[in-house]
Every structure is written in C-alpha cells, then in structure tokens.
Design an enzyme around this catalytic site. Structure first.
Site, PDB file in Angstrom:
ATOM      1  CG  ASP A  71      37.159  35.481  40.907  1.00 43.68           C
ATOM      2  OD1 ASP A  71      36.823  36.672  40.917  1.00 43.68           O
ATOM      3  OD2 ASP A  71      36.966  34.719  39.939  1.00 43.68           O
ATOM      4  CD  GLU A  74      33.759  38.414  43.046  1.00 40.33           C
ATOM      5  OE1 GLU A  74      33.086  39.210  42.373  1.00 40.33           O
ATOM      6  OE2 GLU A  74      34.019  37.269  42.648  1.00 40.33           O
TER       7      GLU A  74
HETATM    8  C1  GLC Z   1      34.756  37.952  39.618  1.00 43.34           C
HETATM    9  C2  GLC Z   1      35.644  39.070  39.125  1.00 43.34           C
HETATM   10  C3  GLC Z   1      35.267  39.419  37.728  1.00 43.34           C
HETATM   11  C4  GLC Z   1      35.429  38.201  36.854  1.00 43.34           C
HETATM   12  C5  GLC Z   1      34.674  37.002  37.422  1.00 43.34           C
HETATM   13  C6  GLC Z   1      35.086  35.720  36.781  1.00 43.34           C
HETATM   14  O1  GLC Z   1      33.440  38.333  39.687  1.00 43.34           O
HETATM   15  O2  GLC Z   1      35.539  40.166  39.976  1.00 43.34           O
HETATM   16  O3  GLC Z   1      36.052  40.471  37.231  1.00 43.34           O
HETATM   17  O4  GLC Z   1      34.953  38.488  35.567  1.00 43.34           O
HETATM   18  O5  GLC Z   1      34.912  36.834  38.802  1.00 43.34           O
HETATM   19  O6  GLC Z   1      36.338  35.302  37.259  1.00 43.34           O
END
Ligand code: GLC
Length: 646
Positions: free
Chosen positions: A274, A316
């Site tokens: 993430d 991500e």
């Molecule tokens: C990623 C997640 C998002 C979250 C962010 C902080 O982008 O997809 O939902 O707010 O990380 O953890």
C-alpha cells in the site's frame, strides 16, 4: 558466492531444509544484500546477519502445506500471468460480515472464475476513523468483528483448496497513531521515536512542504502533525492519525520482514504494498518514487523468495507512467521488485474514452507506457475502493491535440454528472480550488449510467449502461494482467449514499462506492434466483446481464492463451477515434482486439485487420468464425471483438 557471508546461514533440524534454504540464499542473496547496501550503506553487513536470522525463523515456522505451495510455484513461476487469473476485491465485512462468512460465499466467487481474492484491510485498525482500515494498530491481529488470525488462516486454506489466492494489504508507509510503536514513541522510548520522522520545530517540515503535494487536502491538509507527547511534528502524509515510518531505520525493515513472513505463514499469497511510492523521503522532491523505494522492495522480495517463494508482491503505486514502470523494475531492479502493479493509466484512459467517445488520448497514453519486465504482470481494473484521479499528462494530452487541464476539468464535470448530456452520477472528492482539480468517487455502474437510466425507467438507456459496464470489463480482461473485479460491480451495484449517516465515514465520500453486498440481487442475478422479472428497467435484470456477461468473458479469457501476461498489448493506430485497437503478438499468432467506446455503430475497414490476423479469424467473445474478406465490418455500440489468427 564470494560476496555472501554464508557463515550466518541457519542450520535446520532436517538437513534437506538446510540445503533448500542455502540454495535459495545462493539464488536470491545477492539481491538482498545489494538492496540493503544501496539503502543502508555500511550498516548493511550487520543488518544482513539480522535479516538472515529473521528469514531462518520464518522458514522454520513455515507450515508443510505452504511449503508444498512454494514448490508448486517454483515449478510454475508464471502463475500470476496466466489468462485464467481473475481477481476479486472486497471488504470482508461488506461482502459477508466476517471471515467465516466469506468462507460461506465462495461459490459466488467460483462462479465468476475468481482465482485471486483481495480482502481489503482487515488487520486490527485504530478505533474510530481509520481510513478504511489503512490505519493499522496491530499487524498480527485481525479486526475483532471479522474474526481472528486463526479464522484468517482457515479461510486462506479453504481458498487455496479452491485455487484462490488470498491477497492482503501490507500498509508499510505508516501505522496508526495508536500502534504500539507509536505509543512507545509517545511514552518517550527513543528506539521507537526513531521509527518515525519527528521534527522538533517547523524548519524541516516547512522545507519539505515546499515540494510536497497533499493527498487529502480537504480533510487532512499538510503533511505533518504536531504531537504534544512527542514534542514534535510527526510526518503524516495521509491522515493525521497515520504516522509515516522512517524506512532509513533498519529496525523498520526488520519489523516489516517479520510481519510479512508472519502473514505469509498464515497463508497470505499476495501482499498489496500500500502507498509504496511514499516510503522514502528526500528534501526538495515530492517524496514519491525515490530510488530507495525500489532497492528496499528488492531486498524484501529477495528475502521472501527464500522463505516463501509462493508469495508475490503487488505495488500500489498510483503514479505517472514512467514512474510506474520502476515498480515492476527497471535497471538493476528489472523484474526483481513487485510482481504486479496496478495499471492506473489504463483505468483512467478507459473512463476518459467513454466520456469523450474518443480514443486518441488513450492511444497516446498507452503507447507511451514503457514495456514491463516479461516476468511481471499488470493488475487491471475498472474501479477500486479509491477515488479516480485524472492522471492525464499534459504532454500526452498535447499529442492528442487536447489541453490537459481542460480535459481533466471536462472529465470531472462529466463524471460528477454536471456536463450536459452526461450519463454519469459521481461525487467530487478533494476539490482543489487553486487548480480546479477534482477527483471522482462513484460506483462503476453509477458512473457508467445505470443509476440515471434506472431512475428514468428507460430500457434503452439501461441497455447502453450495461454495454458500457461490459466494455470496460472486457477491456481490462483483454489487456493482459490480472483483471481485478471490484465487489458489487459484477451486479452493477449503484452508489450507496448511506455513508453520510455514519460519523466515521461521512467526511470521506469514497464510501459511496464501498457498498454492502446485495445478496438478494446476487440471487436474482444468478441461477439461484427464481428467474426474476423480464422487465428491462429493473436492477435485477441489469444485474443478471452484467453477471452473465462477466462470467462469459472470464471463461473466454481463461481459454485464450494469447492473453498470457508475458505478451504485451500494444496500441494500433485506429482509423476511427471511437475505436480502440490493441494487438498482442503471441507465439500462437496475433490477437487483435477492437473496442468501440461510443453508442454508435462504427464501420471499420477489414483491410486494417487482415494485415495483422489474416482473412479467416476466430472472434473469441462470440465464438464465431469471422471472414475479413469484405471491405468493412461494423462494430456494435460499445462492442468488443477479440480476434485471433485461425
Ligand atoms: C492507498 C489506499 C487508500 C489509502 C492510502 C493510505 O492509496 O488505497 O485507500 O487511503 O493508501 O493508506
């Protein structure tokens, strides 16, 4: 291996284990050590020894069935690239109440051909607002209302029996302000204070702020939060209750390796890294995509390959196209970092093309994405739990003869439903008045026109909305990579405005597209139902068509070897702006895909296609043989063709 202090290698009870571990360290050790050296310099040698200790403990604890999976995956290294992979993304509670509940709903997933289940953050978060679970208070415990770690392990086992890989988020940029590390830091423990970026005064924060963007300008402006007990400003990229970790501290690396192995040994097969782009901070930059991020990922992955080679990483990184390539690995990290990355640009471009009925920008943007390493794959998606940010480069726009800013404004207007004639109904998320930058929240079906069409009770509009939903999904299934179906989209679930009544969600309208599963609708949409009504303006009718359509495309996909992710899709120049044409040069023969992003019947010259796939072709989606001998063929409204050489 001259460069490897093998003296530190652990010895296991079973000599075969010692051999296995040693062989894997010989294979991946150089990446581990090099990654550590690039980040930690001289501290790497000592750290390497510690890391081997953590790896040894993780390996000794790895259960037998997961070791079998490791062996199977070593024999099948391209498992994530296979065309049979179909992902599904859901909140455990919104999908089925609890982890045990998820286990009872697996038939639904199997019916859709799902082989990969991403359960949204389910490790124990802080109480109250927690950014949808992305503020983790304990990485070794499950959110109590969902179940326990043992329930998670049991679910992973049930999934594995069905050939479904469990995917979890690994939030490694930050922890909740209530995580034990943060609590200890607040209590004055210097070891834990050093886990975070803490500044005694505003000098450094102000210097960083000069080049830092804001992720949530509306409800979390700025990137630093004053914490009284710390007597300092702590780095908080996201919400004030999410404290960024200082990855230049080797202790943080060791903590996370241990957490990863712990989760892997419970049966987690893919870790979604993430917000990985934000891991490393450098003054004078936007503190995203720094090279150290990739060296760290390479070191973590190498360590995990030794202990649990069945496990894969998914990045991500919602970043620009050139930066995106670095998450699958460029240069020394080529193919050695994440195995998979979200294709954010494809998602944005599909929505952009639908709104404008024009694929020229899509052609430019997709053709400028650097080739990915052949061993990696994309995660392709139409919607996810986050908002859509219009990540469209000004340069790409110019090449498509558009003004980037004006186009982004158009897309926000269009998907907020403000643009005349718009079929969409979305909500504006994080309006930046200075730039008029407006991201968009909204369920796939509502953005694609189903909500407006059902309300109007118009069968023709419902039909077009369903076609749009199918077009988007057919494109992500055809592009190559793991298509990630977002829970509810298989039924055309609409915006859920009830979030506004929940004090923990009201400020964050991303909850509008995080609905609860409608199992009544699911039953009506699948054979379990009584057949429902034949009325084309009911939601059940639409859900039935979408569900059956997705299921069909997933089946066709699994039987189309040309869709293996090793082959890249490349864009062909289309003679008609309403058509997107992709080509995949597979050893079995070429595959050409045509997508009509408009509600028009569009004629396409067969001559263009013949040059790539010949005269007699298989159209995989319909199962018909096509002759490309006539001068033209007609693509139906929002139609898709998957043509392969006969
Ligand atoms: C990623 C997640 C998002 C979250 C962010 C902080 O982008 O997809 O939902 O707010 O990380 O953890």
């Amino acid at each position: 291996m001259a460069d490897q202090p093998t003296a530190f290698l652990p010895v296991f009870e079973d000599p075969a284990d010692t051999d296995t571990f040693r062989l894997r360290v010989e294979r991946y050790g150089p990446d581990l050590l090099d990654g550590l050296r690039r980040v930690y310099g001289e501290r790497a040698t000592e750290l390497h020894e510690r890391v081997l200790g953590i790896m040894g403990a993780g390996f000794a604890a790895r259960p037998h069935d997961l070791r079998l999976l490791d062996e199977a995956r070593l024999l099948h290294p391209d498992w994530l690239q296979e065309p049979g992979m179909v992902g599904y993304v859901a909140y455990a509670d919104r999908f089925a109440g609890t982890l045990a509940g998820v286990g009872e709903r697996l038939d639904h997933l199997t019916r859709l051909g799902v082989t990969y289940l991403h359960l949204m953050p389910l490790l124990k978060p802080r109480e109250g607002e927690n950014d949808g679970g992305y503020a983790v208070a304990d990485f070794r415990a499950v959110r109590p209302d969902l179940g326990t770690m043992d329930d998670l392990e049991a679910l992973a086992g049930h999934l594995r029996e069905r050939g479904i890989s469990l995917v979890l988020d690994l939030v490694l940029n930050h922890v909740a302000a209530e995580h034990e590390w943060a609590l200890r830091a607040r209590a004055g423990d210097p070891r834990y204070r050093a886990y975070f970026h803490v500044f005694g005064d505003r000098e450094q924060p102000d210097a960083f702020e000069r080049t830092l963007p804001e992720v949530f300008p509306d409800f979390a402006p700025g990137n630093f939060t004053w914490v009284e007990e710390l007597g300092g400003w702590v780095w908080t990229t996201f919400n004030s209750y999410q404290w960024d970790l200082d990855w230049s501290n080797p202790d943080v690396f060791c903590e996370f390796l241990d957490i990863i192995l712990h989760l892997a040994n419970r049966g987690v097969e893919v870790l979604r890294l993430d917000a990985i782009a934000f891991l490393w901070k450098r003054l004078g930059t936007d503190c995203q995509n720094q090279p150290e991020v990739h060296h760290l990922t390479r070191a973590l992955r190498a360590a995990v390959r030794v202990v649990a080679p069945a496990v894969a990483f998914k990045a991500e990184a919602i970043v620009g196209p050139t930066d995106l390539a670095t998450y699958l690995g460029t240069g020394v990290n080529h193919g050695k970092v994440s195995d998979m990355a979200y294709h954010n640009s494809l998602m944005v471009q599909l929505w952009s093309a639908l709104a404008s009925r024009d694929t020229r920008l899509t052609e430019v943007a997709l053709s400028r994405i650097p080739a990915k390493p052949a061993t990696t794959t994309w995660g392709t998606y139409v919607r996810c739990h986050d908002d859509i940010g219009w990540a469209i480069g000004d340069d790409d726009a110019r090449r498509a003869l558009l003004d980037g800013h004006a186009h982004r404004v158009f897309l926000s207007d269009f998907y907020a439903g403000h643009f005349p004639g718009s079929f969409a109904r979305g909500l504006v998320f994080q309006h930046n008045p200075a730039t008029n930058d407006r991201r968009i929240s909204g369920a796939c079906a509502s953005l694609a026109g189903l909500e407006v069409a059902l309300e109007a009770g118009r069968g023709d509009a419902v039909d077009l909305a369903i076609r749009r939903i199918m077009l988007l999904h057919t494109a992500i299934m055809g592009f190559g990579g793991v298509p990630l179906l977002y829970m509810g989209d298989e039924l055309g679930l609409l915006n859920d405005r009830s979030f506004a009544d929940d004090p923990d969600h009201a400020r964050d309208n991303r909850w509008v597209h995080r609905p609860r599963m409608d199992w009544g609708l699911a039953a009506a949409a699948t054979s379990e139902g009584d057949g429902g009504s034949d009325d084309v303006v009911t939601h059940a009718w639409a859900a039935r068509r979408v569900f059956a359509g997705l299921r069909h495309v997933a089946e066709v996909r699994a039987a189309t070897p040309h869709l293996h992710a090793r082959t890249e899709s490349r864009v062909l120049s289309s003679p008609d702006a309403r058509l997107l044409i992709l080509k995949r040069d597979h050893p079995l023969g070429a595959m050409v895909q045509v997508y009509n992003v408009s509600e028009d019947w569009v004629e396409l010259s067969c001559g263009i296609l013949r040059g790539h796939v010949g005269v007699v072709v298989d159209e995989r989606l319909s199962g018909f043989e096509y002759s490309l001998a006539p001068p033209t063929l007609t693509v139906e409204p929002y139609g898709a063709l998957w043509l392969t050489v006969r």
